[in-house]
Scaffold this motif. Structure first.
Motif, mmCIF file in Angstrom:
data_model
loop_
_atom_site.group_PDB
_atom_site.id
_atom_site.type_symbol
_atom_site.label_atom_id
_atom_site.label_comp_id
_atom_site.label_asym_id
_atom_site.label_seq_id
_atom_site.Cartn_x
_atom_site.Cartn_y
_atom_site.Cartn_z
ATOM 1 N N TRP A 2 0.507 -1.233 0.033
ATOM 2 C CA TRP A 2 -0.022 -0.166 0.508
ATOM 3 C C TRP A 2 1.292 1.262 0.091
ATOM 4 O O TRP A 2 -0.031 1.831 -0.567
ATOM 5 C CB TRP A 2 -0.571 -0.263 1.333
ATOM 6 C CG TRP A 2 -1.863 1.361 0.962
ATOM 7 C CD1 TRP A 2 -1.954 2.417 2.196
ATOM 8 C CD2 TRP A 2 -3.410 1.332 0.561
ATOM 9 N NE1 TRP A 2 -3.619 3.550 1.531
ATOM 10 C CE2 TRP A 2 -3.415 2.553 0.392
ATOM 11 C CE3 TRP A 2 -4.181 0.191 -0.816
ATOM 12 C CZ2 TRP A 2 -4.937 3.135 0.201
ATOM 13 C CZ3 TRP A 2 -4.698 0.452 -1.697
ATOM 14 C CH2 TRP A 2 -5.150 2.462 -0.886
ATOM 15 N N GLU A 20 0.955 4.059 -3.167
ATOM 16 C CA GLU A 20 0.381 6.111 -2.807
ATOM 17 C C GLU A 20 1.853 6.450 -3.289
ATOM 18 O O GLU A 20 1.469 7.835 -4.186
ATOM 19 C CB GLU A 20 0.779 6.194 -1.233
ATOM 20 C CG GLU A 20 -0.967 5.833 -0.229
ATOM 21 C CD GLU A 20 -1.205 6.006 0.622
ATOM 22 O OE1 GLU A 20 -0.408 6.176 1.720
ATOM 23 O OE2 GLU A 20 -2.636 6.803 1.116
ATOM 24 N N LEU A 67 -0.401 -3.521 -6.365
ATOM 25 C CA LEU A 67 -1.927 -3.986 -5.871
ATOM 26 C C LEU A 67 -2.416 -5.124 -6.493
ATOM 27 O O LEU A 67 -2.311 -5.986 -5.094
ATOM 28 C CB LEU A 67 -2.609 -2.749 -5.534
ATOM 29 C CG LEU A 67 -2.448 -1.102 -4.842
ATOM 30 C CD1 LEU A 67 -3.535 -0.595 -4.805
ATOM 31 C CD2 LEU A 67 -1.317 -1.619 -3.506
ATOM 32 N N LEU A 91 -7.175 -1.376 4.889
ATOM 33 C CA LEU A 91 -6.122 -1.401 3.334
ATOM 34 C C LEU A 91 -6.509 -2.184 2.315
ATOM 35 O O LEU A 91 -6.198 -1.757 1.034
ATOM 36 C CB LEU A 91 -4.925 -1.390 4.279
ATOM 37 C CG LEU A 91 -4.809 -0.489 4.609
ATOM 38 C CD1 LEU A 91 -2.881 -0.179 4.824
ATOM 39 C CD2 LEU A 91 -5.267 1.253 3.528
ATOM 40 N N THR A 136 -8.001 -1.797 -1.642
ATOM 41 C CA THR A 136 -6.767 -2.580 -2.702
ATOM 42 C C THR A 136 -7.901 -3.047 -3.747
ATOM 43 O O THR A 136 -7.606 -2.774 -4.646
ATOM 44 C CB THR A 136 -5.992 -3.416 -2.264
ATOM 45 O OG1 THR A 136 -5.311 -2.647 -1.176
ATOM 46 C CG2 THR A 136 -4.781 -3.812 -3.096
#
Length: 745
Positions: free
Chosen positions: A418, A422, A430, A494, A498
């Motif tokens: 993650w 970003e 991902l 998260l 995703t």
């Protein structure tokens, strides 16, 4: 991979002692026209240093690095066209070192975890103007000879005898190369970065002590002339104790290189090992003439992020964070680079990944490591090992139980990809990791207690809480079940995000429903009527807030209680690996910015800045690795180069400077500085996939703040309250400042 087609693995017979040198004479045809290209592909179980006519091929060292060898073996390709002459005769050699494959690994005395002897494979492909090819591969036609390397080990060091004769050639042992585990080297190579000259040179009763002024990772380079057969013994340490090298923190790692001189002008680098050190002692130096410098070694990571501010200590602390990251990215993200460990502990990079991805271009490096994580996870039925590559299979932990998933450490399967996403905006990160994220969560969900929380399993918890006794770093004041459940909640959220990014809407909703169920179970199990969390420790409140497991009034109550605890502690950091990275963030989110700054800028131990008064040039494993009286912490684990407690740098980037991605890969950018404390200015920059983003704020005597920033033209910028009315300038305005701040290391 076909680049090593039909190549065989070479191993030296027992008659060849030390690091073997594999030799093959190569004739380059002159009747096929010009040599249009020549590629040398190499791999090794261990380390390999290819050379042509005695000159190293390429800039990489410690190659091909450390991987999950049972599944992945890197292939390194070198363009050697300019090194070969049509009609010429050349000697192609491969020096093989033990490396991670068959040297020492871990602190329990393990050696040869993957194999007993290093093995290498190579294939040289030469192409000519007439379209023909000549291929030289590793096979029975090669020979093995003794090299000058008598012994080599990553922990113990290298014994180099430059007076040693090569001796007779010996037939090689060959075996098939399993091509199914060969992978291209997508991550950056390990290289020499720079050299550092000593700041002081001091004679001692047994030799000469060199202080390089900076705790670094690499080895010494000697240019020396002395009698043939003269012995130099090079020992290394990060700090001094009583004026002598503090060797106890190295535990069983000898970190010692021995050099036997040739009698001529020798230029020496022990490249089959590496050390973490600021100080080096050379026995026998007084009897020779020459120079000494330290060579900084690590993965070739481009610098992307900078930071500086009006507080010189805070700027120095940030430099220490950068140096610790550099020292712990020698092929994989490690915990420490000096003692008998140097393992890919997953918890350290889990909390540090956001800061790392701001400071350096980490995408290739971490994607490569995540491939190893997935390989090890698949070999362990969904469990993410404590270290990747898993050099401790079947390790019984402190509790005496077989390993199981553990919060934050195993959560690296979610938190690291993650953070890369970003920073980079590369959706493939991902996509590659999503099945691994789900497998991790499924494994942990099967471990939940009847109350629906993660309790009862062994946990590292808030590792190295400063209130824990030095001999028992796991004895934190925070409840391990609380920490584990909070970390799990963050991973579930998260993973839901995703799934959204990957267009898996139904799965995202299912994960959000799972997060809601966990929030209810957490409240029932761990919250009292006043929203106090079980164990009432700073770490449980900080992680509870940033994980999202606390919402609304409960989150605000947690922030208020955290502020009370921080004030009661005199704004000292009463938290370890699980809590410290998130203290300032949690305080800021709940309206306690002043407390966050007081915590960040505190000088009283334990604090981020207190080690600076004791000469720290990297981040320490313990807040008091070196105590105020100058003695080394008596705890078994006392490293002076650990980046985990430097994870607060992420908050410094996002809040002190105010730069953060408003969309993955900085496709949109938020400029939201939050001035505070005694700071009167701060600046920072990050080279994003779209170009340079930089910000600077200055506060005048009346308290007014002026903000200047730059961003690529195509990038939309969101401005926070303090940046209202900020001036957007061209990137050239920041160019000189950015270069100067990056050069501070």
């Amino acid at each position: 991979m076909n680049v090593l087609r039909d190549a065989l693995l070479l191993e030296a017979p027992a008659t060849v002692s030390g690091a073997p040198l594999f030799v093959r004479r190569v004739s380059v045809p002159s009747d096929r026209g010009a040599l249009t290209g020549a590629t040398l592909a190499v791999t090794a179980e261990g380390l390999v240093e290819p050379a042509i006519d005695g000159v190293a091929v390429g800039d990489a060292v410690l190659s091909p690095g450390w991987t999950a060898y049972h599944s992945r073996l890197r292939v390194i390709e070198h363009d050697v066209t300019a090194r070969l002459v049509p009609g010429g005769e050349h000697e192609l050699t491969l020096l093989a070192g033990n490396g991670w494959y068959c040297g020492r690994l871990g602190w329990m005395g393990a050696r040869g975890v993957y194999g007993d002897r290093p093995r290498v494979a190579a294939l040289l492909t030469m192409t000519f103007a007439d379209g023909s090819e000549v291929i030289i591969r590793t096979d029975e036609s090669w020979h093995a000879v003794c090299s000058p390397v008598v012994a080599d080990d990553l922990y113990d060091g290298q014994y180099l005898d430059l007076a040693r004769e090569r001796g007779a050639e010996h037939p090689v042992l060959v075996s098939a190369l399993e091509t199914g585990r060969l992978v291209a080297a997508h991550g950056p190579a390990i290289v020499r970065h720079e050299s550092v000259t000593p700041v002081t040179v001091t004679p001692t009763p047994t030799g000469t002590l060199f202080d390089f002024g900076q705790n670094l990772v690499g080895w010494l380079r000697l240019r020396v002339h002395g009698p043939r057969g003269h012995r130099l013994v090079l020992t290394h340490a990060e700090v001094l104790d009583g004026g002598e090298l503090a060797r106890r923190p190295l535990r069983s790692a000898r970190a010692e290189d021995t050099i036997i001189l040739s009698g001529g002008d020798d230029e020496i680098e022990p490249t089959l090992t590496f050390h973490g050190f600021r100080y080096a002692h050379i026995e026998g130096w007084a009897e020779v003439t020459g120079t000494v410098e330290a060579v900084v070694v690590g993965s070739d990571l481009p610098r992307t992020g900078t930071f500086a501010c009006s507080d010189a200590d805070l700027t120095r602390f940030h430099r220490n964070v950068v140096w610790s990251l550099r020292g712990n990215t020698v092929g994989i993200p490690t915990d420490c680079p000096q003692r008998d460990e140097r393992l890919g502990w997953t918890g350290d990079i889990a909390v540090f990944a956001p800061a790392a991805c701001y400071l350096f271009e980490m995408t290739g490096f971490l994607r490569d490591w995540l491939a190893d994580l997935r390989a090890e996870q698949q070999a362990n039925d969904g469990r993410v090992p404590y270290v990747v590559p898993d050099a401790l299979p079947g390790w019984a932990v402190i509790s005496g139980e077989e390993p199981e998933s553990v919060a934050i450490w195993s959560d690296a399967a979610v938190w690291v990809p993650w953070a890369v996403w970003e920073a980079s905006g590369e959706l493939a990160v991902l996509a590659e990791s999503y099945p691994s994220m789900c497998a991790h969560l499924d494994r942990v969900r099967s471990r939940l207690s009847p109350r629906g929380v993660w309790e009862g399993d062994f946990q590292f918890g808030d590792w190295l809480d400063p209130t824990a006794p030095p001999e028992n770093p796991i004895q934190a004041v925070s409840d391990p079940g609380v920490i584990a459940t909070e970390a799990l909640h963050r991973s579930i959220l998260l993973t839901a995000r995703t799934a959204d990014a990957l267009g898996r809407g139904e799965e995202a909703e299912a994960w959000r429903a799972e997060a809601a169920r966990l929030r209810r179970a957490f409240a029932d199990a761990y919250l009292d009527a006043d929203c106090r969390i079980l164990s009432d420790a700073p770490a449980v409140y900080a992680l509870g807030i940033v994980s999202g497991i606390l919402e609304g009034d409960a989150a605000q109550a947690a922030g208020d209680r955290l502020a009370e605890l921080v004030r009661a502690a005199g704004h000292r950091v009463i938290a370890g690996f699980a809590g410290a990275p998130y203290l300032c963030d949690a305080l800021t989110r709940t309206g306690h910015l002043d407390d966050a700054y007081a915590l960040l800028l505190g000088r009283d131990e334990p604090s981020w800045l207190s080690p600076l008064a004791r000469g720290a040039t990297t981040v320490w494993e313990r807040w008091d690795s070196l105590r105020a009286d100058g003695t080394v912490n008596p705890g078994e684990m006392t490293s002076f180069n650990h980046y985990a407690l430097g994870a607060v740098a992420d908050w410094m980037h996002r809040t002190v400077v105010g730069i953060s991605p408003a969309a993955p890969g900085y496709a949109r950018v938020r400029i939201d500085p939050r001035p505070g404390g005694v700071l009167t200015w701060a600046r920072g920059s990050v080279m994003t996939p779209h170009g340079l983003v930089a910000a600077h704020w200055q506060q005048d005597a009346a308290g007014s703040v002026r903000v200047t920033y730059c961003a690529p033209d195509e990038v939309e910028v969101e401005l926070g309250p303090a940046a209202t009315g900020a001036q957007r300038v061209d990137a050239s305005t920041f160019a000189g400042i950015v270069a100067a701040d990056a050069a501070l290391v």
